[in-house]
Design a protein around this motif. Structure first.
Motif, PDB file in Angstrom:
ATOM      1  N   PHE A  59       6.627  -5.666 -11.391  1.00 30.30           N
ATOM      2  CA  PHE A  59       6.775  -5.154 -10.030  1.00 30.30           C
ATOM      3  C   PHE A  59       5.412  -4.756  -9.466  1.00 30.30           C
ATOM      4  CE2 PHE A  59       7.668  -2.101  -6.722  1.00 30.30           C
ATOM      5  CZ  PHE A  59       8.826  -2.578  -6.124  1.00 30.30           C
ATOM      6  N   LEU A  60       4.610  -4.060 -10.270  1.00 30.62           N
ATOM      7  CA  LEU A  60       3.284  -3.639  -9.823  1.00 30.62           C
ATOM      8  C   LEU A  60       2.407  -4.843  -9.513  1.00 30.62           C
ATOM      9  CD1 LEU A  60       1.204  -1.433  -9.285  1.00 30.62           C
ATOM     10  CD2 LEU A  60       0.688  -1.402 -11.734  1.00 30.62           C
ATOM     11  N   SER A  61       2.508  -5.888 -10.342  1.00 31.38           N
ATOM     12  CA  SER A  61       1.735  -7.105 -10.095  1.00 31.38           C
ATOM     13  C   SER A  61       2.111  -7.727  -8.755  1.00 31.38           C
ATOM     14  CB  SER A  61       1.978  -8.109 -11.226  1.00 31.38           C
ATOM     15  OG  SER A  61       1.328  -9.333 -10.970  1.00 31.38           O
ATOM     16  N   VAL A  62       3.414  -7.721  -8.431  1.00 32.92           N
ATOM     17  CA  VAL A  62       3.874  -8.272  -7.156  1.00 32.92           C
ATOM     18  C   VAL A  62       3.336  -7.453  -5.993  1.00 32.92           C
ATOM     19  CG1 VAL A  62       5.912  -8.739  -5.738  1.00 32.92           C
ATOM     20  CG2 VAL A  62       5.948  -9.279  -8.167  1.00 32.92           C
ATOM     21  N   VAL A  63       3.363  -6.136  -6.121  1.00 35.33           N
ATOM     22  CA  VAL A  63       2.865  -5.251  -5.055  1.00 35.33           C
ATOM     23  C   VAL A  63       1.368  -5.484  -4.822  1.00 35.33           C
ATOM     24  CG1 VAL A  63       2.416  -2.836  -4.453  1.00 35.33           C
ATOM     25  CG2 VAL A  63       4.636  -3.505  -5.390  1.00 35.33           C
ATOM     26  N   ARG A  64       0.611  -5.669  -5.891  1.00 35.03           N
ATOM     27  CA  ARG A  64      -0.834  -5.904  -5.760  1.00 35.03           C
ATOM     28  C   ARG A  64      -1.107  -7.212  -5.014  1.00 35.03           C
ATOM     29  NH1 ARG A  64      -2.516  -5.569 -11.870  1.00 35.03           N
ATOM     30  NH2 ARG A  64      -4.617  -6.043 -11.126  1.00 35.03           N
ATOM     31  N   LEU A  65      -0.348  -8.261  -5.339  1.00 31.40           N
ATOM     32  CA  LEU A  65      -0.561  -9.545  -4.680  1.00 31.40           C
ATOM     33  C   LEU A  65      -0.084  -9.508  -3.229  1.00 31.40           C
ATOM     34  CD1 LEU A  65       0.394 -11.866  -7.632  1.00 31.40           C
ATOM     35  CD2 LEU A  65      -1.872 -11.649  -6.593  1.00 31.40           C
ATOM     36  N   ALA A  66       0.980  -8.747  -2.955  1.00 29.21           N
ATOM     37  CA  ALA A  66       1.435  -8.595  -1.575  1.00 29.21           C
ATOM     38  C   ALA A  66       0.379  -7.881  -0.743  1.00 29.21           C
ATOM     39  CB  ALA A  66       2.752  -7.824  -1.541  1.00 29.21           C
TER      40      ALA A  66
ATOM     41  N   ALA B 123      -2.811  -8.032  -1.366  1.00 27.93           N
ATOM     42  CA  ALA B 123      -3.876  -9.023  -1.193  1.00 27.93           C
ATOM     43  C   ALA B 123      -3.561  -9.944  -0.023  1.00 27.93           C
ATOM     44  CB  ALA B 123      -4.056  -9.832  -2.477  1.00 27.93           C
ATOM     45  N   LYS B 124      -2.305 -10.361   0.122  1.00 29.48           N
ATOM     46  CA  LYS B 124      -1.901 -11.181   1.269  1.00 29.48           C
ATOM     47  C   LYS B 124      -2.185 -10.446   2.573  1.00 29.48           C
ATOM     48  CE  LYS B 124       2.010 -13.348   1.359  1.00 29.48           C
ATOM     49  NZ  LYS B 124       3.480 -13.556   1.287  1.00 29.48           N
ATOM     50  N   ARG B 125      -1.847  -9.154   2.609  1.00 29.29           N
ATOM     51  CA  ARG B 125      -2.068  -8.375   3.833  1.00 29.29           C
ATOM     52  C   ARG B 125      -3.552  -8.274   4.161  1.00 29.29           C
ATOM     53  NH1 ARG B 125      -3.638  -3.768   5.806  1.00 29.29           N
ATOM     54  NH2 ARG B 125      -4.317  -2.979   3.777  1.00 29.29           N
ATOM     55  N   LEU B 126      -4.375  -8.039   3.146  1.00 28.97           N
ATOM     56  CA  LEU B 126      -5.816  -7.908   3.380  1.00 28.97           C
ATOM     57  C   LEU B 126      -6.428  -9.237   3.833  1.00 28.97           C
ATOM     58  CD1 LEU B 126      -6.747  -5.656   0.315  1.00 28.97           C
ATOM     59  CD2 LEU B 126      -6.655  -4.970   2.723  1.00 28.97           C
ATOM     60  N   LEU B 127      -5.961 -10.334   3.270  1.00 32.34           N
ATOM     61  CA  LEU B 127      -6.454 -11.647   3.710  1.00 32.34           C
ATOM     62  C   LEU B 127      -6.054 -11.931   5.148  1.00 32.34           C
ATOM     63  CD1 LEU B 127      -5.628 -13.687   0.492  1.00 32.34           C
ATOM     64  CD2 LEU B 127      -7.911 -13.451   1.480  1.00 32.34           C
ATOM     65  N   SER B 128      -4.896 -11.458   5.529  1.00 26.68           N
ATOM     66  CA  SER B 128      -4.369 -11.714   6.862  1.00 26.68           C
ATOM     67  C   SER B 128      -4.975 -10.802   7.924  1.00 26.68           C
ATOM     68  CB  SER B 128      -2.845 -11.546   6.847  1.00 26.68           C
ATOM     69  OG  SER B 128      -2.311 -11.594   8.145  1.00 26.68           O
ATOM     70  N   ASP B 129      -5.136  -9.515   7.591  1.00 29.82           N
ATOM     71  CA  ASP B 129      -5.444  -8.512   8.611  1.00 29.82           C
ATOM     72  C   ASP B 129      -6.868  -7.987   8.592  1.00 29.82           C
ATOM     73  OD1 ASP B 129      -2.786  -8.781   9.247  1.00 29.82           O
ATOM     74  OD2 ASP B 129      -2.154  -6.941   8.242  1.00 29.82           O
ATOM     75  N   THR B 130      -7.678  -8.390   7.611  1.00 27.99           N
ATOM     76  CA  THR B 130      -9.049  -7.882   7.541  1.00 27.99           C
ATOM     77  C   THR B 130     -10.032  -9.033   7.361  1.00 27.99           C
ATOM     78  OG1 THR B 130      -9.319  -7.632   5.122  1.00 27.99           O
ATOM     79  CG2 THR B 130      -8.075  -5.907   6.286  1.00 27.99           C
ATOM     80  N   GLY B 131     -11.307  -8.704   7.457  1.00 25.80           N
ATOM     81  CA  GLY B 131     -12.355  -9.680   7.227  1.00 25.80           C
ATOM     82  C   GLY B 131     -12.996  -9.539   5.859  1.00 25.80           C
ATOM     83  N   LEU B 132     -12.360  -8.793   4.948  1.00 26.76           N
ATOM     84  CA  LEU B 132     -12.892  -8.617   3.602  1.00 26.76           C
ATOM     85  C   LEU B 132     -12.982  -9.962   2.879  1.00 26.76           C
ATOM     86  CD1 LEU B 132     -10.871  -5.469   2.450  1.00 26.76           C
ATOM     87  CD2 LEU B 132     -13.284  -5.539   3.133  1.00 26.76           C
ATOM     88  N   THR B 133     -13.991 -10.103   2.042  1.00 25.84           N
ATOM     89  CA  THR B 133     -14.131 -11.330   1.267  1.00 25.84           C
ATOM     90  C   THR B 133     -13.109 -11.357   0.140  1.00 25.84           C
ATOM     91  OG1 THR B 133     -15.695 -10.406  -0.326  1.00 25.84           O
ATOM     92  CG2 THR B 133     -16.609 -11.298   1.730  1.00 25.84           C
ATOM     93  N   VAL B 134     -12.924 -12.536  -0.441  1.00 22.36           N
ATOM     94  CA  VAL B 134     -11.989 -12.673  -1.566  1.00 22.36           C
ATOM     95  C   VAL B 134     -12.442 -11.803  -2.741  1.00 22.36           C
ATOM     96  CG1 VAL B 134     -11.056 -14.279  -3.274  1.00 22.36           C
ATOM     97  CG2 VAL B 134     -11.246 -14.975  -0.888  1.00 22.36           C
TER      98      VAL B 134
ATOM     99  N   GLU C 285     -14.101  -8.943  -2.560  1.00 20.24           N
ATOM    100  CA  GLU C 285     -13.782  -7.553  -2.226  1.00 20.24           C
ATOM    101  C   GLU C 285     -12.291  -7.271  -2.361  1.00 20.24           C
ATOM    102  OE1 GLU C 285     -17.277  -6.594   1.076  1.00 20.24           O
ATOM    103  OE2 GLU C 285     -15.474  -7.722   1.675  1.00 20.24           O
ATOM    104  N   ILE C 286     -11.474  -8.212  -1.925  1.00 24.05           N
ATOM    105  CA  ILE C 286     -10.023  -8.040  -2.010  1.00 24.05           C
ATOM    106  C   ILE C 286      -9.571  -8.029  -3.461  1.00 24.05           C
ATOM    107  CG2 ILE C 286      -7.811  -9.146  -1.508  1.00 24.05           C
ATOM    108  CD1 ILE C 286      -9.065 -10.082   1.154  1.00 24.05           C
ATOM    109  N   SER C 287     -10.148  -8.918  -4.262  1.00 31.22           N
ATOM    110  CA  SER C 287      -9.803  -8.972  -5.679  1.00 31.22           C
ATOM    111  C   SER C 287     -10.029  -7.621  -6.348  1.00 31.22           C
ATOM    112  CB  SER C 287     -10.646 -10.054  -6.373  1.00 31.22           C
ATOM    113  OG  SER C 287     -10.490  -9.999  -7.774  1.00 31.22           O
ATOM    114  N   ALA C 288     -11.170  -6.994  -6.073  1.00 31.64           N
ATOM    115  CA  ALA C 288     -11.484  -5.688  -6.663  1.00 31.64           C
ATOM    116  C   ALA C 288     -10.574  -4.608  -6.094  1.00 31.64           C
ATOM    117  CB  ALA C 288     -12.942  -5.342  -6.404  1.00 31.64           C
ATOM    118  N   ARG C 289     -10.285  -4.685  -4.807  1.00 34.38           N
ATOM    119  CA  ARG C 289      -9.496  -3.641  -4.158  1.00 34.38           C
ATOM    120  C   ARG C 289      -8.063  -3.593  -4.694  1.00 34.38           C
ATOM    121  NH1 ARG C 289      -9.979  -2.024   2.166  1.00 34.38           N
ATOM    122  NH2 ARG C 289     -12.121  -1.792   1.435  1.00 34.38           N
ATOM    123  N   VAL C 290      -7.501  -4.752  -5.083  1.00 36.33           N
ATOM    124  CA  VAL C 290      -6.120  -4.755  -5.597  1.00 36.33           C
ATOM    125  C   VAL C 290      -6.068  -4.693  -7.121  1.00 36.33           C
ATOM    126  CG1 VAL C 290      -5.235  -5.961  -3.569  1.00 36.33           C
ATOM    127  CG2 VAL C 290      -5.949  -7.296  -5.563  1.00 36.33           C
ATOM    128  N   GLY C 291      -7.217  -4.411  -7.753  1.00 37.61           N
ATOM    129  CA  GLY C 291      -7.192  -4.080  -9.170  1.00 37.61           C
ATOM    130  C   GLY C 291      -7.503  -5.177 -10.155  1.00 37.61           C
TER     131      GLY C 291
END
Length: 226
Positions: free
Chosen positions: A32-39, A41-52, A54-60
């Motif tokens: 469940f936690l893995s799914v939440v982290r990837l969800a 990541a989808k939001r950050l890719l969609s709504d921000t200009g963070l690099t992949v 940066e997003i990878s580190a931010r979701v753990g």
């Protein structure tokens, strides 16, 4: 967060917590936690200009490569492809869904989906290989409203059927953001056989429902990055 942390917060043993959580939600706390982290990541890719990165580190994730592989497996496209997909969903929808059932022995699934007082519009019904809506469907169809459906050319195998509403009406007690959805399974499909699917009931999402990971043109709408 560890299993011990979660069990301590719930004031039960970790073994009891694991059994109850898995029974109620359908997957383990770790999954469940893995799914939440990837969800997220989808939001950050969609709504921000963070690099992949940066997003990878931010979701753990400690490795960008591991993050990219896991994201691609579950969403159905790479992080970069998903960002482009979100920016140009309209043109992708014009071409139709790119997923096609695999060749080989096939059967059919017949069923009915209900979404009373939950959905105001069309519904997506797809066949997936697990209880989480992730990856690419083996077969899919859409309905303009709740009612009977038929899924033909379903590859022989063990499948879960997921239904998702494009537009969810209002909110209810305990609801969280996301489309109304429902699922049944596993169902065994044999070559040349027609399987009757138990009735699918689409409900508003709540804490016990894992986020939807698969990138479906049916649901996604373009959103500017910035």
């Amino acid at each position: 967060m560890t299993l011990d942390d979660l069990a301590d917060a719930a004031l039960v043993s970790k073994f009891y917590f694991l059994r109850v959580f898995t029974r109620v939600v359908g997957i383990t706390p770790g999954r469940f936690l893995s799914v939440v982290r990837l969800a997220e990541a989808k939001r950050l890719l969609s709504d921000t200009g963070l690099t992949v990165v940066e997003i990878s580190a931010r979701v753990g994730y400690g490795s960008v490569g591991s993050f990219a592989r896991r994201f691609t497996e579950t969403v159905g496209m790479s992080p970069i492809q998903y960002r482009r997909f979100k920016l140009d969903t309209a043109s992708l929808r014009d071409r139709g869904d790119v997923c096609r059932p695999d060749a080989g022995p096939q059967g059919s699934l017949l069923g009915c989906v209900s979404a009373d007082e939950v959905s105001a519009g069309s519904l997506y019904i797809g066949v997936f290989d697990g209880p989480i809506l992730q990856g690419r469907p083996a077969a899919w169809t859409t309905l303009v409203s709740s009612g009977p459906f038929a899924l033909n050319r379903v590859p022989a195998g063990r499948w879960y059927v997921h239904a998702v509403a494009r537009d969810t009406l209002g909110t209810g007690p305990g609801s969280v953001d996301g489309p109304a959805a429902g699922s049944v399974g596993p169902l065994q499909v044999a070559s040349g056989a027609t399987v009757r699917c138990p009735e699918l009931t689409v409900r508003r999402p709540d804490w016990s429902r894992p986020p939807l990971l698969s990138a479906l043109t049916f649901l996604e709408r373009p959103s500017p990055v910035g």
